[in-house]
Design a protein around this motif. Structure first.
Motif, short mmCIF file in Angstrom:
data_model
loop_
_atom_site.label_atom_id
_atom_site.label_comp_id
_atom_site.label_asym_id
_atom_site.label_seq_id
_atom_site.Cartn_x
_atom_site.Cartn_y
_atom_site.Cartn_z
N HIS A 87 16.05 -3.50 0.47
CA HIS A 87 14.75 -3.99 1.26
C HIS A 87 15.25 -5.23 1.58
CE1 HIS A 87 10.29 -3.61 1.47
NE2 HIS A 87 10.85 -4.79 1.55
N HIS A 138 14.14 -7.96 4.89
CA HIS A 138 13.56 -8.09 6.35
C HIS A 138 14.43 -8.93 7.16
CE1 HIS A 138 9.75 -6.58 4.94
NE2 HIS A 138 9.98 -7.23 3.87
N GLU A 142 7.77 -0.32 6.02
CA GLU A 142 6.95 -0.88 4.53
C GLU A 142 5.69 -0.46 4.83
OE1 GLU A 142 8.03 -4.77 3.39
OE2 GLU A 142 6.55 -4.76 1.80
N HIS A 178 8.94 -0.62 -3.95
CA HIS A 178 9.59 -1.94 -3.77
C HIS A 178 8.86 -3.02 -4.38
CE1 HIS A 178 9.11 -5.17 -1.16
NE2 HIS A 178 7.93 -4.76 -0.91
N ASP A 212 14.19 -8.26 -0.95
CA ASP A 212 12.93 -8.57 -0.29
C ASP A 212 13.33 -10.06 0.73
OD1 ASP A 212 10.47 -8.15 0.75
OD2 ASP A 212 9.44 -8.71 -0.71
NI NI Z 1 8.98 -6.39 2.25
#
Ligand code: NI
Length: 259
Positions: A7, A9, A94, A156, A206
């Motif tokens: 995960h 971004h 997400e 997550h 993340d």
């Molecule tokens: Ni996220």
């Protein structure tokens, strides 16, 4: 044994403006694979483009619960569905629920979460679930959806209790830990991480959010830093970093159906 960041971004401008260097630093650190995760249509498109550009990068497409009430996402679902069928798109998200920022949007959040669940059923691709201040709601929505289809997905950046982790595990979910598990005050979360079955634990950054200890002051977070989170998980589970990498990478490839 290389790691899989489940995960990140990567579409975020803090990372995407130097995507090649970010991916290279990850690879150099031993993070060979990553899933770039979208939060609306433009970011999902960008994640798909990044997956096309880099071998070890895969994409997830979806609309984040904190933006589902905005005009910008009102007409995007058809395009998200189209993207979901692309080959390097390995997950739906997400998605999830978030009662921390805005409790008034809960009904629309539930509708959108349900759409993502249905798309996961249709495509056979796992959900990537964001859960903030709504453990009971998420778990009960997943449990009721499990009546109509087979739930597969990832909780997550998990920060919940062992009790809700167990309910998610019973549904077949995987539990993913981000940098928060490394923070000094996260003793309870580390105790949860120690209890997750070996075939269901995942690790993630993340990125660009919340860099792991001891890089907490470094911003942005990036996939290369995940080695610290992985080392922390290996430590609490009393296994070697190599074994932690082996089990989490195998789990990630299994849930994302990557050969
Ligand atoms: Ni996220």
């Amino acid at each position: 044994m290389p790691l899989f960041d489940t995960h990140a971004h990567l579409d975020n401008p803090q990372l995407s403006t130097n995507a090649r260097a970010v991916v290279q630093r990850a690879n150099d650190a031993g993070v060979s694979w990553m899933t770039a995760i979208g939060t609306d249509l433009p970011t999902s498109q960008k994640c798909v483009a990044l997956a096309g550009e880099f071998d070890g990068v895969y994409a997830a497409v979806g609309v984040h619960p904190t933006v589902v009430h905005t005009d910008e996402v009102a007409d995007c679902w058809g395009d998200i569905r189209d993207l979901a069928n692309k080959p390097k798109v390995v997950a739906i998200g997400e998605t999830g629920l978030d009662l921390y920022w805005d409790k008034t949007t809960i009904d629309i959040q539930r509708q959108w979460f349900r759409k993502h669940i249905d798309l996961s059923f249709e495509t056979g691709k796992p959900l990537v679930i964001h859960m903030r201040e709504c453990e009971a709601e998420i778990v009960s929505m997943l449990e009721s959806s499990a009546i109509t289809g087979s739930i597969i997905g990832i909780m997550h950046s998990f920060t919940g209790t062992l009790e809700s982790a167990r309910r998610c595990l019973e549904l077949g979910m995987y539990i993913s830990f981000a940098g928060m598990v490394t923070f000094k005050k996260s003793t309870a979360l580390r105790a949860v991480a120690a209890e997750i079955p070996a075939d269901r634990i995942l690790v993630e950054t993340d990125a660009p959010y919340l860099s792991p200890h001891p890089l907490r002051s470094k911003r942005p977070n990036e996939p290369a830093y995940m080695v610290h989170t992985a080392a922390c998980l290996a430590d609490v589970r009393n296994i070697s970093p190599e074994d932690l990498a082996a089990i989490t990478t195998e789990n990630a490839k299994r849930i994302f159906k990557i050969a």
